[in-house]
Scaffold this active site. Structure first.
Site, PDB file in Angstrom:
ATOM      1  N   LYS A 161       9.778  -8.402  -5.660  1.00  0.00           N
ATOM      2  CA  LYS A 161       9.404  -7.408  -4.645  1.00  0.00           C
ATOM      3  C   LYS A 161      10.162  -6.087  -4.854  1.00  0.00           C
ATOM      4  CE  LYS A 161       8.149  -5.326  -1.020  1.00  0.00           C
ATOM      5  NZ  LYS A 161       6.830  -5.037  -0.545  1.00  0.00           N
TER       6      LYS A 161
ATOM      7  N   CYS B 269       9.171   1.554   2.574  1.00  0.00           N
ATOM      8  CA  CYS B 269       9.293   0.598   1.468  1.00  0.00           C
ATOM      9  C   CYS B 269       9.921   1.253   0.252  1.00  0.00           C
ATOM     10  CB  CYS B 269       7.910   0.063   1.118  1.00  0.00           C
ATOM     11  SG  CYS B 269       6.977  -0.430   2.563  1.00  0.00           S
TER      12      CYS B 269
END
Ligand code: SAJ
Length: 426
Positions: free
Chosen positions: A205, A259
């Site tokens: 991720k 993010c």
């Protein structure tokens, strides 16, 4: 393994779509948020965030009675932690929401349960932080309950589709935990489900978002170089991208959102000695709003007392999310320099910044502006037809930081058009 009930902790951009999608696929879902305002508004049928299709989905889920909203977790077969992992002072990961979610789950955890962490987290969080907290229940991770990390990878603006269609990585703290995760997500995931270990999944991720950040940093740095060498970066990129192995991304006013502008710091914090490139890419992107200001100064001269209309405040096109938005940094810097700043965010006209005027409409925003700056390529903004704007506005300077407008169109309509990194404002 059969999971019939699920508790989703955190009803934000990821948790709410995830909880609702499970519910509309037949799962009994308890959606949990510690913010009483969110619980109240969802229980009254109001969705507190904008994402295409989300309101209809949430309402369908609540209407089916498969989704109930609560302020703390209740007994369930499985738990998903989808709380934020922001950073605190010094760009350090703030895991307090993950920790309190795990502590709340430990109160109701039962043998045979599955716990999945979805929040983006520094490497080893599942094993070193979440497992020990859950084990305070007296149950042993991997023996008595399953524990896995599964990153969300959906793109804001396309969340509902990507949630179902994207490949999903599930990393177990041991193999049967990963398999349990697979059994849960198979409820609705149509993309490939790939099993691995928890720390690999955490790293995957972080690597995805870091990779994108570095690539955007390259594009942003190229835009500054192009400006120095009086080259139009947009033309240069389109030519370079004809190379079969080159795909340069788009420069812009900077990188925002919760993010990409945050996650790479998790690597820098965890291993500062090994993350020079990652750190520098972050710094390049964080300085890009400054490049916008410098370019504006070159175009308009000193910015104090200039009336600047800023169009778009969200962190990227067609979302209402303002977190870490570079447009806000640009606005604040202009205010500091003494400009008269008017902001217009079509997805949130109530949004205010101290020292700026918030316009309720495009017309109000650009009225009397010395310069109009396009900061976000929202379709509602890129579709503006310059020929339809009031004749007295024409000859106003426009500065397009996202390549969202057609230069010819604006020039033909009488405006003086500049684009970020176009080599004209060197
Ligand atoms: N941006 C540029 N130039 C580009 C592309 C983006 O300046 O060429 C800027 C955007 O304007 C925005 C920022 O970068 O400010 C990030 O936008 P984005 O669309 O690249 O990504 P996010 O943050 O909305 O979503 C990302 C996605 N990750 C990747 O594409 C690797 C998404 O798949 C993740 O699920 C999401 O982060 C997340 O939640 O981690």
């Amino acid at each position: 393994m059969n999971f019939e009930s699920l508790c989703v902790l955190g009803l934000g951009y990821i948790g709410l779509p995830t909880a609702s999608t499970f519910a509309t696929h037949g799962m009994h879902v308890i959606g949990v948020d510690t913010n009483p305002k969110i619980v109240k508004s969802l229980n009254n049928g109001h969705v507190h965030l904008f994402e295409p299709g989300l309101r209809t989905l949430v309402q369908a889920a609540i209407h089916s009675e498969n989704l109930v909203i609560r302020s703390k977790p209740e007994i369930a077969d499985a738990f998903i932690i989808a709380v934020p992992t922001p950073f605190k002072e010094g760009k350090l990961a703030d895991l307090s929401f993950v920790i309190s979610a795990a502590e709340a789950i430990a109160q109701v955890l039962e043998k045979g349960n599955l716990v999945i962490l979805e929040s983006t987290s520094p490497p080893r969080t599942t094993v070193d932080i979440v497992a020990p907290i859950l084990e305070k229940s007296g149950l042993k991770a991997g023996d008595d309950f399953y524990l896995a990390y599964s990153p969300e990878r959906v793109l804001p603006g396309q969340i509902l589709r990507e949630l179902i269609e994207n490949a999903r990585v599930i990393g177990g703290i041991e193999p049967s935990s990963a398999k349990a995760g697979q059994a849960l997500y198979s409820t609705f995931v149509r993309g490939e489900i790939i099993l691995t270990d928890a720390t690999t999944a955490e790293m995957v991720k972080l690597m995805e978002n870091t990779y994108r950040d570095i690539n955007i940093a390259a594009a942003n740095e190229f835009s500054r170089l192009a400006s120095r060498f009086e080259v139009d970066i947009w033309e240069a990129i389109s030519l370079a991208n004809r190379h079969p192995r080159v795909e340069i991304l788009n420069p812009g006013p900077g990188v925002g959102g919760h993010c990409i502008s945050v996650d790479p710091w998790f690597f820098v914090e965890a291993a500062p000695d090994l993350s020079n490139l990652i750190k520098n890419a972050r710094l390049v992107n964080d300085r890009q709003p400054q490049f916008v200001i410098q370019s504006l100064q070159k175009i308009c001269g000193p910015l104090n007392a200039k009336k600047v209309a800023l169009l778009g405040m969200a962190y990227k096109p067609n979302v209402d999310d303002l977190r870490e938005s570079p447009a806000i940094t640009v606005a604040k810097e202009l205010i500091k320099q003494g400009s008269e700043v008017v902001i217009y965010e079509p997805f949130n006209s109530q949004f205010t910044i101290n020292g700026a005027v918030s316009a309720g409409s495009l017309e109000q925003a650009i009225q009397g502006a010395d310069v109009i700056v396009l900061l976000v390529a929202h379709t509602k903004l890129t579709e503006i037809d310059p020929h339809e704007l009031q004749p007295r506005l024409k000859r106003t300077v426009v500065f397009d930081t996202v390549n969202g407008w057609d230069p010819l169109d604006w020039e033909q309509a009488g405006f003086t058009y500049y684009r970020l990194g176009d080599g004209k404002n060197s």
